[in-house]
Design a protein around this motif. Structure first.
Motif, PDB file in Angstrom:
ATOM      1  N   THR A   1       0.819  -1.213   0.000  1.00  0.00           N
ATOM      2  CA  THR A   1       0.000   0.000   0.000  1.00  0.00           C
ATOM      3  C   THR A   1       0.853   1.263   0.000  1.00  0.00           C
ATOM      4  O   THR A   1       0.554   2.214  -0.726  1.00  0.00           O
ATOM      5  CB  THR A   1      -0.928  -0.007   1.228  1.00  0.00           C
ATOM      6  OG1 THR A   1      -1.713  -1.206   1.200  1.00  0.00           O
ATOM      7  CG2 THR A   1      -1.848   1.195   1.210  1.00  0.00           C
ATOM      8  N   ALA A   2       1.908   1.270   0.810  1.00  0.00           N
ATOM      9  CA  ALA A   2       2.757   2.467   0.879  1.00  0.00           C
ATOM     10  C   ALA A   2       3.384   2.763  -0.481  1.00  0.00           C
ATOM     11  O   ALA A   2       3.427   3.913  -0.922  1.00  0.00           O
ATOM     12  CB  ALA A   2       3.846   2.294   1.934  1.00  0.00           C
TER      13      ALA A   2
ATOM     14  N   ARG B   1       2.231   1.863  -3.447  1.00  0.00           N
ATOM     15  CA  ARG B   1       1.176   2.335  -4.366  1.00  0.00           C
ATOM     16  C   ARG B   1       0.780   3.775  -4.059  1.00  0.00           C
ATOM     17  O   ARG B   1       0.566   4.575  -4.969  1.00  0.00           O
ATOM     18  CB  ARG B   1      -0.035   1.410  -4.298  1.00  0.00           C
ATOM     19  CG  ARG B   1       0.202   0.056  -4.955  1.00  0.00           C
ATOM     20  CD  ARG B   1      -1.084  -0.744  -5.116  1.00  0.00           C
ATOM     21  NE  ARG B   1      -1.781  -0.989  -3.868  1.00  0.00           N
ATOM     22  CZ  ARG B   1      -1.527  -1.991  -3.034  1.00  0.00           C
ATOM     23  NH1 ARG B   1      -0.577  -2.866  -3.325  1.00  0.00           N
ATOM     24  NH2 ARG B   1      -2.221  -2.143  -1.924  1.00  0.00           N
ATOM     25  N   ALA B   2       0.699   4.119  -2.785  1.00  0.00           N
ATOM     26  CA  ALA B   2       0.327   5.483  -2.399  1.00  0.00           C
ATOM     27  C   ALA B   2       1.385   6.490  -2.854  1.00  0.00           C
ATOM     28  O   ALA B   2       1.053   7.548  -3.408  1.00  0.00           O
ATOM     29  CB  ALA B   2       0.131   5.572  -0.895  1.00  0.00           C
ATOM     30  N   LEU B   3       2.649   6.169  -2.634  1.00  0.00           N
ATOM     31  CA  LEU B   3       3.719   7.075  -3.059  1.00  0.00           C
ATOM     32  C   LEU B   3       3.744   7.226  -4.579  1.00  0.00           C
ATOM     33  O   LEU B   3       3.930   8.322  -5.099  1.00  0.00           O
ATOM     34  CB  LEU B   3       5.076   6.583  -2.542  1.00  0.00           C
ATOM     35  CG  LEU B   3       5.273   6.663  -1.024  1.00  0.00           C
ATOM     36  CD1 LEU B   3       6.566   5.965  -0.612  1.00  0.00           C
ATOM     37  CD2 LEU B   3       5.251   8.102  -0.546  1.00  0.00           C
ATOM     38  N   ARG B   4       3.513   6.122  -5.285  1.00  0.00           N
ATOM     39  CA  ARG B   4       3.470   6.165  -6.747  1.00  0.00           C
ATOM     40  C   ARG B   4       2.301   7.041  -7.211  1.00  0.00           C
ATOM     41  O   ARG B   4       2.455   7.870  -8.107  1.00  0.00           O
ATOM     42  CB  ARG B   4       3.332   4.758  -7.319  1.00  0.00           C
ATOM     43  CG  ARG B   4       3.469   4.710  -8.830  1.00  0.00           C
ATOM     44  CD  ARG B   4       3.353   3.296  -9.397  1.00  0.00           C
ATOM     45  NE  ARG B   4       4.277   2.367  -8.747  1.00  0.00           N
ATOM     46  CZ  ARG B   4       3.906   1.223  -8.177  1.00  0.00           C
ATOM     47  NH1 ARG B   4       2.656   0.839  -8.169  1.00  0.00           N
ATOM     48  NH2 ARG B   4       4.817   0.444  -7.630  1.00  0.00           N
ATOM     49  N   ALA B   5       1.132   6.883  -6.594  1.00  0.00           N
ATOM     50  CA  ALA B   5      -0.053   7.671  -6.962  1.00  0.00           C
ATOM     51  C   ALA B   5       0.164   9.164  -6.719  1.00  0.00           C
ATOM     52  O   ALA B   5      -0.360  10.004  -7.447  1.00  0.00           O
ATOM     53  CB  ALA B   5      -1.271   7.190  -6.184  1.00  0.00           C
ATOM     54  N   LEU B   6       0.969   9.477  -5.712  1.00  0.00           N
ATOM     55  CA  LEU B   6       1.278  10.878  -5.401  1.00  0.00           C
ATOM     56  C   LEU B   6       2.407  11.435  -6.255  1.00  0.00           C
ATOM     57  O   LEU B   6       2.718  12.624  -6.185  1.00  0.00           O
ATOM     58  CB  LEU B   6       1.639  11.024  -3.921  1.00  0.00           C
ATOM     59  CG  LEU B   6       0.512  10.769  -2.934  1.00  0.00           C
ATOM     60  CD1 LEU B   6       1.063  10.694  -1.516  1.00  0.00           C
ATOM     61  CD2 LEU B   6      -0.540  11.873  -3.048  1.00  0.00           C
TER      62      LEU B   6
ATOM     63  N   ARG C   1      10.575   7.535  -4.650  1.00  0.00           N
ATOM     64  CA  ARG C   1      10.932   6.861  -3.403  1.00  0.00           C
ATOM     65  C   ARG C   1      12.414   6.997  -3.072  1.00  0.00           C
ATOM     66  O   ARG C   1      12.778   7.149  -1.898  1.00  0.00           O
ATOM     67  CB  ARG C   1      10.541   5.392  -3.459  1.00  0.00           C
ATOM     68  CG  ARG C   1       9.039   5.190  -3.422  1.00  0.00           C
ATOM     69  CD  ARG C   1       8.657   3.729  -3.327  1.00  0.00           C
ATOM     70  NE  ARG C   1       9.199   2.966  -4.445  1.00  0.00           N
ATOM     71  CZ  ARG C   1       9.684   1.733  -4.352  1.00  0.00           C
ATOM     72  NH1 ARG C   1       9.684   1.106  -3.217  1.00  0.00           N
ATOM     73  NH2 ARG C   1      10.157   1.122  -5.416  1.00  0.00           N
TER      74      ARG C   1
END
Length: 58
Positions: A31-32, A34-39, A43
């Protein structure tokens, strides 16, 4: 404060949010990630900034 432990030693051993951010940036899946990618967060750059914040060479 634990007996025999200096304030400097205690501060050096504390887990900081930058440690958690760096750990999340080290993950390959989840989830982390995917969330960073969506934002649109890079990384590697975020991990480097987190390491710099707590003084970890990296």
């Amino acid at each position: 404060m634990p007996v025999g432990v200096s304030t400097t030693e205690l501060k050096a051993s504390l887990l900081r949010s930058a440690h958690v951010v760096a750990a999340a940036c080290s993950l390959e899946r989840g989830t982390a990630v995917r969330a960073l990618r969506a934002l649109g967060v890079d990384r590697a750059q975020l991990k480097a900034a987190a390491y710099a914040e707590v003084g970890i060479p990296g």
